[in-house]
Design a protein around this motif. Sequence first.
Motif, PDB file in Angstrom:
ATOM      1  N   GLU A 176      -9.190  14.846  -4.028  1.00 16.79           N
ATOM      2  CA  GLU A 176      -9.062  16.347  -5.839  1.00 16.79           C
ATOM      3  C   GLU A 176      -8.172  15.168  -6.254  1.00 16.79           C
ATOM      4  O   GLU A 176      -8.617  15.000  -7.945  1.00 16.79           O
ATOM      5  CB  GLU A 176      -8.534  16.911  -5.800  1.00 16.79           C
ATOM      6  CG  GLU A 176      -7.249  17.404  -4.893  1.00 16.79           C
ATOM      7  CD  GLU A 176      -7.422  18.125  -3.563  1.00 16.79           C
ATOM      8  OE1 GLU A 176      -6.981  19.021  -3.150  1.00 16.79           O
ATOM      9  OE2 GLU A 176      -8.073  17.269  -2.294  1.00 16.79           O
ATOM     10  N   GLN A 177      -6.823  14.758  -6.036  1.00 21.82           N
ATOM     11  CA  GLN A 177      -5.977  14.259  -6.822  1.00 21.82           C
ATOM     12  C   GLN A 177      -6.367  12.754  -7.904  1.00 21.82           C
ATOM     13  O   GLN A 177      -6.171  12.419  -8.817  1.00 21.82           O
ATOM     14  CB  GLN A 177      -4.870  13.398  -6.429  1.00 21.82           C
ATOM     15  CG  GLN A 177      -3.523  15.213  -6.025  1.00 21.82           C
ATOM     16  CD  GLN A 177      -2.904  14.887  -5.081  1.00 21.82           C
ATOM     17  OE1 GLN A 177      -2.949  13.652  -4.113  1.00 21.82           O
ATOM     18  NE2 GLN A 177      -1.559  15.450  -4.754  1.00 21.82           N
ATOM     19  N   SER A 178      -7.455  11.576  -6.807  1.00 18.94           N
ATOM     20  CA  SER A 178      -7.516  10.395  -7.518  1.00 18.94           C
ATOM     21  C   SER A 178      -9.005  11.080  -8.495  1.00 18.94           C
ATOM     22  O   SER A 178      -8.527  10.313  -9.797  1.00 18.94           O
ATOM     23  CB  SER A 178      -8.568   9.948  -6.553  1.00 18.94           C
ATOM     24  OG  SER A 178      -8.262   9.515  -5.670  1.00 18.94           O
ATOM     25  N   MET A 179      -9.675  12.499  -8.981  1.00 20.79           N
ATOM     26  CA  MET A 179     -10.643  12.829  -9.509  1.00 20.79           C
ATOM     27  C   MET A 179     -10.261  13.182 -10.682  1.00 20.79           C
ATOM     28  O   MET A 179      -9.933  12.058 -11.908  1.00 20.79           O
ATOM     29  CB  MET A 179     -11.617  13.660  -8.954  1.00 20.79           C
ATOM     30  CG  MET A 179     -12.694  12.891  -8.119  1.00 20.79           C
ATOM     31  SD  MET A 179     -13.774  14.658  -7.701  1.00 20.79           S
ATOM     32  CE  MET A 179     -14.559  15.017  -9.187  1.00 20.79           C
TER      33      MET A 179
ATOM     34  N   ALA B  75       3.749   9.418  -7.726  1.00 25.30           N
ATOM     35  CA  ALA B  75       4.591   8.052  -7.510  1.00 25.30           C
ATOM     36  C   ALA B  75       3.230   6.916  -6.816  1.00 25.30           C
ATOM     37  O   ALA B  75       3.197   5.728  -7.417  1.00 25.30           O
ATOM     38  CB  ALA B  75       5.292   8.244  -6.089  1.00 25.30           C
ATOM     39  N   GLY B  76       2.266   7.353  -6.262  1.00 26.59           N
ATOM     40  CA  GLY B  76       0.842   6.083  -5.643  1.00 26.59           C
ATOM     41  C   GLY B  76       0.264   6.027  -6.876  1.00 26.59           C
ATOM     42  O   GLY B  76      -0.271   4.660  -7.122  1.00 26.59           O
ATOM     43  N   ILE B  77       0.179   6.738  -7.374  1.00 29.24           N
ATOM     44  CA  ILE B  77      -1.177   6.466  -8.716  1.00 29.24           C
ATOM     45  C   ILE B  77      -0.310   5.626  -9.905  1.00 29.24           C
ATOM     46  O   ILE B  77      -0.495   4.816  -9.813  1.00 29.24           O
ATOM     47  CB  ILE B  77      -1.403   7.591  -9.714  1.00 29.24           C
ATOM     48  CG1 ILE B  77      -1.591   8.271  -8.871  1.00 29.24           C
ATOM     49  CG2 ILE B  77      -1.454   7.376 -11.248  1.00 29.24           C
ATOM     50  CD1 ILE B  77      -3.668   8.440  -8.988  1.00 29.24           C
TER      51      ILE B  77
ATOM     52  N   VAL C 144      -1.487  -2.277  -4.350  1.00 30.97           N
ATOM     53  CA  VAL C 144      -3.276  -2.465  -4.492  1.00 30.97           C
ATOM     54  C   VAL C 144      -4.227  -1.505  -4.092  1.00 30.97           C
ATOM     55  O   VAL C 144      -5.389  -0.957  -4.568  1.00 30.97           O
ATOM     56  CB  VAL C 144      -3.361  -3.709  -3.568  1.00 30.97           C
ATOM     57  CG1 VAL C 144      -3.018  -4.641  -4.248  1.00 30.97           C
ATOM     58  CG2 VAL C 144      -3.559  -3.557  -2.013  1.00 30.97           C
ATOM     59  N   MET C 145      -2.939  -0.667  -3.289  1.00 33.87           N
ATOM     60  CA  MET C 145      -4.227   1.228  -3.576  1.00 33.87           C
ATOM     61  C   MET C 145      -3.331   1.661  -2.652  1.00 33.87           C
ATOM     62  O   MET C 145      -1.440   1.789  -2.038  1.00 33.87           O
ATOM     63  CB  MET C 145      -4.596   0.255  -1.543  1.00 33.87           C
ATOM     64  CG  MET C 145      -5.909   1.427  -1.262  1.00 33.87           C
ATOM     65  SD  MET C 145      -6.578   1.780   0.469  1.00 33.87           S
ATOM     66  CE  MET C 145      -5.333   2.462   1.281  1.00 33.87           C
ATOM     67  N   THR C 146      -3.752   3.323  -2.707  1.00 36.12           N
ATOM     68  CA  THR C 146      -3.440   3.802  -2.592  1.00 36.12           C
ATOM     69  C   THR C 146      -4.021   4.815  -1.262  1.00 36.12           C
ATOM     70  O   THR C 146      -5.416   5.550  -2.213  1.00 36.12           O
ATOM     71  CB  THR C 146      -2.445   5.020  -3.512  1.00 36.12           C
ATOM     72  OG1 THR C 146      -1.641   6.183  -2.334  1.00 36.12           O
ATOM     73  CG2 THR C 146      -3.099   5.537  -4.108  1.00 36.12           C
ATOM     74  N   ALA C 147      -4.051   6.113  -0.793  1.00 38.88           N
ATOM     75  CA  ALA C 147      -4.806   6.173   0.175  1.00 38.88           C
ATOM     76  C   ALA C 147      -4.339   8.228  -0.543  1.00 38.88           C
ATOM     77  O   ALA C 147      -3.531   8.400   0.201  1.00 38.88           O
ATOM     78  CB  ALA C 147      -4.602   6.803   1.259  1.00 38.88           C
TER      79      ALA C 147
ATOM     80  N   ILE D  52       1.072  -0.892  -0.041  1.00 38.63           N
ATOM     81  CA  ILE D  52       0.281   0.038   0.158  1.00 38.63           C
ATOM     82  C   ILE D  52       0.945   1.155  -0.233  1.00 38.63           C
ATOM     83  O   ILE D  52       2.263   0.904   1.511  1.00 38.63           O
ATOM     84  CB  ILE D  52      -0.727  -0.057   1.096  1.00 38.63           C
ATOM     85  CG1 ILE D  52      -1.463  -0.765   1.088  1.00 38.63           C
ATOM     86  CG2 ILE D  52      -2.013   1.552   0.884  1.00 38.63           C
ATOM     87  CD1 ILE D  52      -2.748  -0.896   1.779  1.00 38.63           C
ATOM     88  N   ASN D  53       0.649   2.083  -0.540  1.00 35.59           N
ATOM     89  CA  ASN D  53       1.358   3.277  -1.426  1.00 35.59           C
ATOM     90  C   ASN D  53       0.578   4.392   0.230  1.00 35.59           C
ATOM     91  O   ASN D  53      -0.505   4.425   0.465  1.00 35.59           O
ATOM     92  CB  ASN D  53       1.266   3.930  -2.309  1.00 35.59           C
ATOM     93  CG  ASN D  53       1.704   5.751  -2.397  1.00 35.59           C
ATOM     94  OD1 ASN D  53       1.199   6.322  -1.887  1.00 35.59           O
ATOM     95  ND2 ASN D  53       3.076   5.701  -2.671  1.00 35.59           N
ATOM     96  N   TYR D  54       1.217   5.167   0.614  1.00 35.97           N
ATOM     97  CA  TYR D  54       1.163   6.281   2.271  1.00 35.97           C
ATOM     98  C   TYR D  54       1.692   7.379   1.253  1.00 35.97           C
ATOM     99  O   TYR D  54       2.960   7.928   1.219  1.00 35.97           O
ATOM    100  CB  TYR D  54       1.376   6.266   2.884  1.00 35.97           C
ATOM    101  CG  TYR D  54       2.842   5.995   3.314  1.00 35.97           C
ATOM    102  CD1 TYR D  54       2.878   7.104   4.179  1.00 35.97           C
ATOM    103  CD2 TYR D  54       3.225   5.022   3.285  1.00 35.97           C
ATOM    104  CE1 TYR D  54       4.525   6.961   4.578  1.00 35.97           C
ATOM    105  CE2 TYR D  54       4.389   4.689   3.955  1.00 35.97           C
ATOM    106  CZ  TYR D  54       5.208   5.583   4.933  1.00 35.97           C
ATOM    107  OH  TYR D  54       6.808   5.912   5.715  1.00 35.97           O
TER     108      TYR D  54
END
Length: 344
Positions: free
Chosen positions: A83-86, A65-67, A76-79, A28-30
């Motif tokens: 807005e960055q996710s959208m 980096a997380g994306i 498998v996941m990042t938190a 998991i990325n943080y």
Amino acid sequence: MLRRILLAAAMLPAAAFSQTAPLQKVTINYPTRTGQVWPLYLAKEGGYYEKYGLDVSLVFGVHPAGIAMVVSNQAVMTAYTLEQSMMASSKDASLVAIGSPFKKSLFALMANKNVPGMRDLKGKRIGVSQIGDAPYNYTIGLLSKAGIAARDVQWVPIGGDVNARAAALVSARVDATMITAPVYFKLEQDGYKNFGNISDYDDIYAPSVYLLKKSTATANPKLAEALIKAHAEAIKRFYDDKAFAVKAYLAWNKEDQADMERVYDHYAKVNTYERVPYVLAPAVQYILDHPADQQVAAELRAFDFRKVIDNSIVERLVKEGFFERLYGPSIKDEEERKAKLAFR
């Protein structure tokens, strides 16, 4: 004697002879070292990942980096922030947000000592990690309170995380920048100006989401559910056990304990971690209404975010009574209120 042993063994359930199922190893990325990812630390230190069958490695890496890690199956996941996710998912619809556990950080607009007030930032140098990132958008939200538009300041991309932005402020490379707690506590003590905190404004939305790759969630449907459950238990532990929560945070970030207790008290007071982690429609609308620029605005408004925001797992867990078993019957009011606000 031997016969008794054999008879007793025959009465044991078959599961007693089977080995415990091996844990699924995942990364998991943080993307930040702030309260945004506190539940990840708690899930790791509290054993909640293991409870739900996961052997998790937490790996730090700032945006993008997380994306990249999620898209390339390195994580498998990042938190990530909503807005960055959208913005990322509007360009790559292979991503999906499955829950939103965090409302907003203690995030202050800190300025050099010789800047009298926020209105005086017009024409000044404002530091961000990069144009269009979360600190950039939060800065725009705060500057708008003083009637300053994005075009009225000089944007200086710093790269790195909050510590890099703080260093740029101290070295006078920039006149102001967004800084999270507890880093800005020390700057305040040293005489730097605090021109406002996003936590002071209900109309500034800055939530985070659990962001996965759709194919990862589809290939292993129990994985996304396990992640939501593990983090839900971690959030409950946060509210129930201040000492452990602070200890878990300090295990991953070497901060002053008194500072982190101060951060904890604020987060607990305002319920910054969502017990029922729906992605909320008002938060999505806020991002659409506050784009980084007109090009981004056009891209976001042309995209159907129902393709990449999925509240179905949280909704199913609500119906199955998971959160009620975790928090007790009093959670039902919150479940109903959040369900009405959920993005669909």
